[in-house]
Design a protein around this motif. Sequence first.
Motif, mmCIF file in Angstrom:
data_model
loop_
_atom_site.group_PDB
_atom_site.id
_atom_site.type_symbol
_atom_site.label_atom_id
_atom_site.label_comp_id
_atom_site.label_asym_id
_atom_site.label_seq_id
_atom_site.Cartn_x
_atom_site.Cartn_y
_atom_site.Cartn_z
ATOM 1 N N LEU A 90 5.164 6.170 1.513
ATOM 2 C CA LEU A 90 4.799 6.058 2.922
ATOM 3 C C LEU A 90 3.567 5.893 3.067
ATOM 4 C CD1 LEU A 90 6.588 5.907 5.576
ATOM 5 C CD2 LEU A 90 6.208 8.352 5.883
ATOM 6 N N ASN A 93 -0.320 1.428 0.495
ATOM 7 C CA ASN A 93 -0.658 0.073 0.834
ATOM 8 C C ASN A 93 0.557 -0.817 0.650
ATOM 9 O OD1 ASN A 93 -3.210 0.828 1.635
ATOM 10 N ND2 ASN A 93 -4.142 -0.195 0.178
ATOM 11 N N TRP A 97 2.432 -1.144 3.980
ATOM 12 C CA TRP A 97 1.298 -1.900 4.654
ATOM 13 C C TRP A 97 1.945 -2.192 6.128
ATOM 14 C CZ3 TRP A 97 2.516 -6.542 6.786
ATOM 15 C CH2 TRP A 97 3.929 -7.275 6.187
ATOM 16 N N THR A 98 3.109 -2.204 6.292
ATOM 17 C CA THR A 98 3.491 -2.507 7.748
ATOM 18 C C THR A 98 3.106 -1.711 8.835
ATOM 19 O OG1 THR A 98 5.552 -1.353 7.014
ATOM 20 C CG2 THR A 98 5.613 -3.792 7.050
ATOM 21 N N PHE A 99 2.898 -0.299 8.482
ATOM 22 C CA PHE A 99 2.342 0.613 9.601
ATOM 23 C C PHE A 99 1.441 1.779 8.905
ATOM 24 C CE2 PHE A 99 6.570 -0.775 11.321
ATOM 25 C CZ PHE A 99 6.064 -1.300 12.629
ATOM 26 N N LEU A 100 0.967 1.605 7.596
ATOM 27 C CA LEU A 100 0.082 2.542 7.324
ATOM 28 C C LEU A 100 -1.208 2.731 7.989
ATOM 29 C CD1 LEU A 100 -0.539 4.257 4.620
ATOM 30 C CD2 LEU A 100 -1.722 2.433 3.778
ATOM 31 N N GLN A 101 -1.972 1.827 8.450
ATOM 32 C CA GLN A 101 -3.045 2.244 9.282
ATOM 33 C C GLN A 101 -2.776 2.852 10.639
ATOM 34 O OE1 GLN A 101 -5.419 -0.671 11.749
ATOM 35 N NE2 GLN A 101 -7.121 -0.396 10.428
ATOM 36 N N PRO A 102 -1.992 2.578 11.265
ATOM 37 C CA PRO A 102 -1.558 3.512 12.742
ATOM 38 C C PRO A 102 -0.784 4.910 12.300
ATOM 39 C CG PRO A 102 -0.112 1.537 12.593
ATOM 40 C CD PRO A 102 -1.179 1.233 11.449
ATOM 41 N N LEU A 105 -4.029 7.125 10.965
ATOM 42 C CA LEU A 105 -4.696 7.300 12.246
ATOM 43 C C LEU A 105 -3.832 8.646 13.020
ATOM 44 C CD1 LEU A 105 -5.958 4.101 13.277
ATOM 45 C CD2 LEU A 105 -7.246 5.907 12.847
ATOM 46 N N GLU A 108 -4.035 11.945 11.137
ATOM 47 C CA GLU A 108 -5.170 12.925 11.014
ATOM 48 C C GLU A 108 -5.902 13.244 12.331
ATOM 49 O OE1 GLU A 108 -7.743 10.810 7.845
ATOM 50 O OE2 GLU A 108 -6.091 10.868 6.463
ATOM 51 N N VAL A 195 -3.029 8.999 19.727
ATOM 52 C CA VAL A 195 -1.808 9.479 18.358
ATOM 53 C C VAL A 195 -0.619 8.980 18.923
ATOM 54 C CG1 VAL A 195 -0.896 11.408 17.495
ATOM 55 C CG2 VAL A 195 -3.602 11.278 17.427
ATOM 56 N N LEU A 199 5.837 6.770 16.715
ATOM 57 C CA LEU A 199 5.454 6.084 15.431
ATOM 58 C C LEU A 199 5.803 7.014 14.113
ATOM 59 C CD1 LEU A 199 4.519 3.766 13.790
ATOM 60 C CD2 LEU A 199 2.514 4.859 13.744
ATOM 61 N N ALA B 29 -7.608 -0.708 5.282
ATOM 62 C CA ALA B 29 -6.265 -0.793 5.460
ATOM 63 C C ALA B 29 -5.449 -2.009 5.714
ATOM 64 C CB ALA B 29 -5.669 0.556 6.389
ATOM 65 N N PRO B 30 -4.247 -2.197 5.029
ATOM 66 C CA PRO B 30 -3.668 -3.604 5.282
ATOM 67 C C PRO B 30 -3.503 -3.761 6.799
ATOM 68 C CG PRO B 30 -2.567 -2.309 3.862
ATOM 69 C CD PRO B 30 -3.388 -1.404 4.360
ATOM 70 N N VAL B 31 -3.372 -5.017 7.195
ATOM 71 C CA VAL B 31 -3.098 -5.369 8.525
ATOM 72 C C VAL B 31 -1.559 -4.914 8.812
ATOM 73 C CG1 VAL B 31 -2.649 -7.073 10.027
ATOM 74 C CG2 VAL B 31 -4.262 -7.603 8.221
ATOM 75 N N HIS B 32 -1.462 -4.124 9.993
ATOM 76 C CA HIS B 32 -0.079 -3.692 9.996
ATOM 77 C C HIS B 32 0.734 -4.495 11.024
ATOM 78 C CE1 HIS B 32 -1.481 -2.221 14.054
ATOM 79 N NE2 HIS B 32 -2.450 -2.023 13.430
ATOM 80 N N LEU B 33 1.925 -4.562 11.030
ATOM 81 C CA LEU B 33 2.658 -5.167 12.134
ATOM 82 C C LEU B 33 2.100 -4.712 13.511
ATOM 83 C CD1 LEU B 33 6.196 -4.983 10.712
ATOM 84 C CD2 LEU B 33 4.427 -6.636 10.328
ATOM 85 N N TRP B 35 1.953 -3.271 17.275
ATOM 86 C CA TRP B 35 2.328 -2.095 17.628
ATOM 87 C C TRP B 35 1.673 -1.675 18.908
ATOM 88 C CZ3 TRP B 35 6.564 -0.132 16.579
ATOM 89 C CH2 TRP B 35 7.124 1.370 16.640
ATOM 90 N N THR B 254 -7.915 3.913 16.931
ATOM 91 C CA THR B 254 -6.619 3.821 17.659
ATOM 92 C C THR B 254 -6.370 3.157 18.873
ATOM 93 O OG1 THR B 254 -7.278 5.753 18.777
ATOM 94 C CG2 THR B 254 -6.331 6.353 16.639
ATOM 95 N N VAL B 258 -4.889 -0.580 17.348
ATOM 96 C CA VAL B 258 -3.489 -0.398 17.296
ATOM 97 C C VAL B 258 -3.040 -0.444 18.698
ATOM 98 C CG1 VAL B 258 -1.799 1.199 17.004
ATOM 99 C CG2 VAL B 258 -3.483 1.388 15.520
ATOM 100 N N TYR B 281 2.839 -8.004 -1.905
ATOM 101 C CA TYR B 281 2.630 -6.680 -2.580
ATOM 102 C C TYR B 281 4.034 -6.223 -3.257
ATOM 103 C CZ TYR B 281 -1.665 -5.343 0.280
ATOM 104 O OH TYR B 281 -2.959 -5.260 0.606
ATOM 105 N N TRP B 285 10.308 1.024 -3.040
ATOM 106 C CA TRP B 285 11.109 2.199 -2.382
ATOM 107 C C TRP B 285 12.635 2.220 -3.351
ATOM 108 C CZ3 TRP B 285 9.740 5.136 1.161
ATOM 109 C CH2 TRP B 285 8.470 4.619 2.109
#
Lengths: 537, 310
Positions: A90, A93, A97-102, A105, A108, A195, A199, B29-33, B35, B254, B258, B281, B285
């Motif tokens: 989870l 990368n 990758w689909t939701f890692l950055q948000p 954040l 943390e 936050v 998500l 970090a990778p570009v996310h979908l 949100w 944030t 995002v 990538y 899973w």
Amino acid sequence: MSSKKIDIKVTDISKGQGILVPIEPVDEIKLPPPYDKLEELPGFKKLTQQALDKYDGYVDGVIAVGVPKPQNEEEEQKLVESFLSGLMKLFSNENNWTFLQPLVLSMEHCAKCQTCNHDCPVYEASGEEEIYRPTYRAEILRRLYFKYVKPGSPLLKKFQYGDIELNWTLISRLVELSYRCTLCRRCAQSCPIGVDNGLITHELRKLFSQEMGIAPKELHEKGTVQQLEVGSSTGMNALVVKDNIEFIDEDMSEKVGFKVETKWDVEGADVLLIHNAGEILSWPENPGAFAILCELAGIKWTLSSEAVGYDGVNYGLFYDDVQLARIVVKHAEIAKKLGVKKIVMGECGHESKVLGIIGERIIGGDVHTENALTFMENIINSGKLNLNPDRNYFPVTLHDPCNLVRIMGVVEPQRRILRKIAPKFREMHPHGVRNYCCGGGSGFAVMSGNNFADWRMHFSGKMKFKQILDAFADEDLNSNSPKYVCAPCSNCKGQIRDILDFYGAKEKSGIYYGGLVELIINAVDDLKEPFIDFDMM
Amino acid sequence: MILIYILTILTVITFFVAVISKIIRISSAPVHLRWELYPVPHEGGGKAKYGGSRLEEPDWWEKKIHKDSLGELKVMIPEIVFLKGVWEHNKQLWIGSYPFHFSLYLFIVNIALFSIVTILKLLGNDVLFSGNIIGQIIYYAILIFAWTGSVLGIIGTIRLLFSRIVDPNLSKYSSASHYFNIIFIGSLYFTVFLWLISGRDFVADVSNFYYGFITFSTAVEIPTIGYWHIILSLLFIAYLPFTHMSHFFTKYFTYHKVRWEDEPNLPSSKLSKKLMEQLNYPVSWAAPHIGADGTKTWLAIATEIPKKEK
């Protein structure tokens, strides 16, 4: 029916066996008469012995997912290892990758200030039950993240972020808890730091599905899997869907007095209309009204008879990115193959969200999509319809589907339409981007196994019912003269149908529900008979 | 004093290295979908006011995207300066949190003012003590900020600490570091307050320290409480980026990356190229319906017909 509060801490999730917090209906959200007697409502169905023997994850005495019990300690250990392996993925990368950055954040930076709590309709309706606090399940994942994923001294991490014991009890309860939030993201709006606990719930569901293969059968086996295998989450194959639409066309033609004919697989059409296929079975007047609308507006439109192409549902959005991607890719492929100018999503919030924004970064920007509300407003503005608002002279209120409004920013087209065609339109409060979820969000509207439907009625949907009653407060709630809740979203309609049935609101107060397109067609002055027939609803 | 100067250098290095590396980690970090969450304040045409988006426009992709950067500032400034979000959604918390944060802002302004006057002094203009009007204004501004900051800060600290201890909604979710952090920041306010009431010329003491640091001079005299304040401040600055309090800069992500990130994936754009890379990538899973083997890519998995489940 008042329950004595049990003092629950975050660490209690991994302790003991059996139900962590037995819940009962409570009266925290006061409803006006004749809905003010909680004792007259059915409580929670008791779980059968069979269910108790079969499933694990008793967090509140409700079963939404049905987590199979491990047969022995070895199997239990394997499941814990599988969870840990999923936890690492989870936060990688490649796998997320689909939701890692948000996600990182949100992991943390939570200040644990609880500012988000009172934005959650479930937490409010439950009488502030600790396990439904938006931060409760998020905090469990947060502690696991710092303990197992982030490098650093264990002592320092414990000092900074607290500790938690990982075991099967925690995991199985967390599976169920991840299905006690409708992912409406109202809590995220109020977080001063940005936050998003909604998500976090979404990501937990993904971990369970994508790594451990655990998901509610309504969303997975009967949802995305069936859709990809058969063509629709309703189980309809192409022949059945064509038959049903033919029947709807005949019915509509009879109703409006001119020929309504759905066109299939028209190459180069201006519009590929993709309905939530649930509409075809449960609310055929909705696709019927769309067909009339397109006919009257002279639009070159089509439906697709290719598997998946006639069902806009994409439950992958709620629990599994891979299933989400598979379905949205299929939708895009069909649109490209037909060479249509754009896809128009039917009145379905989550379909609109997937095709309108989420899926855009999977399928690419060369497939154009438009939501139904904008599409309909454009037709009305074109002046091609002869509208008479007096045909809708009954009280109308509007439900804002979270996915269309809070998540996509489609706020005004539906209001501008209603102001034109419904003289007795009134808002719910709050509305627009600060709306409350119907209580059926994130797939809940189609989940009713065991006693989960009771939970939806008493907890996730109660705030919406209060909003509906409040919107009609100036009308006589003891009279069954028709009042219309306009819900331009298939899943929201399903949930509102269930709430109105549960409280007997149609019989007691004449509260009906339906979509927006039905109201538009009802206002068309050229039709002899009203399109909306309250006696038949 | 030399040790304090060395500590100052180490602190500044630690702070910037930690902040920059965190920024790099988050940005790479990778570009996310997508949100996003509405209202998105850069939506133009008056849409931001009610939370509308370009998706309200028919055939929106044929129209020019109008991004209103001023709209973002209109939200960001009251959010940063007044903690507007906390005020709107949690007034009880704001009562403690606002003075607590506002005091830090005042101290940061003082750091900036001291840095400017130190640079001017190095250039031969001892503006603070030259008797001119600007020097006097700066002198009293620093003093007012220090007094206001320390008093409000102490009030905020007490209030926040009290809430964290007595309010079960907060105490249940507080780790040891939550209490430690509040006390730590409170100690900065308290030491300034003691310094101010010590009878010393606070502004002269601090500006001497700054000048001494720049010139590495050992002939600087500050009171004991001043040493305490400086050491605690340095330790706090070095510690800050390693905690959740790093939200003072991660909040940019944030919000901008995002909550307000609504960039459409236009064909042949930089974004679409990046996304194509990510679709390649490998996936690992393990659930059977995914059909991953650690080498198959997202693209392959999303476009293949999934295995029939038993």
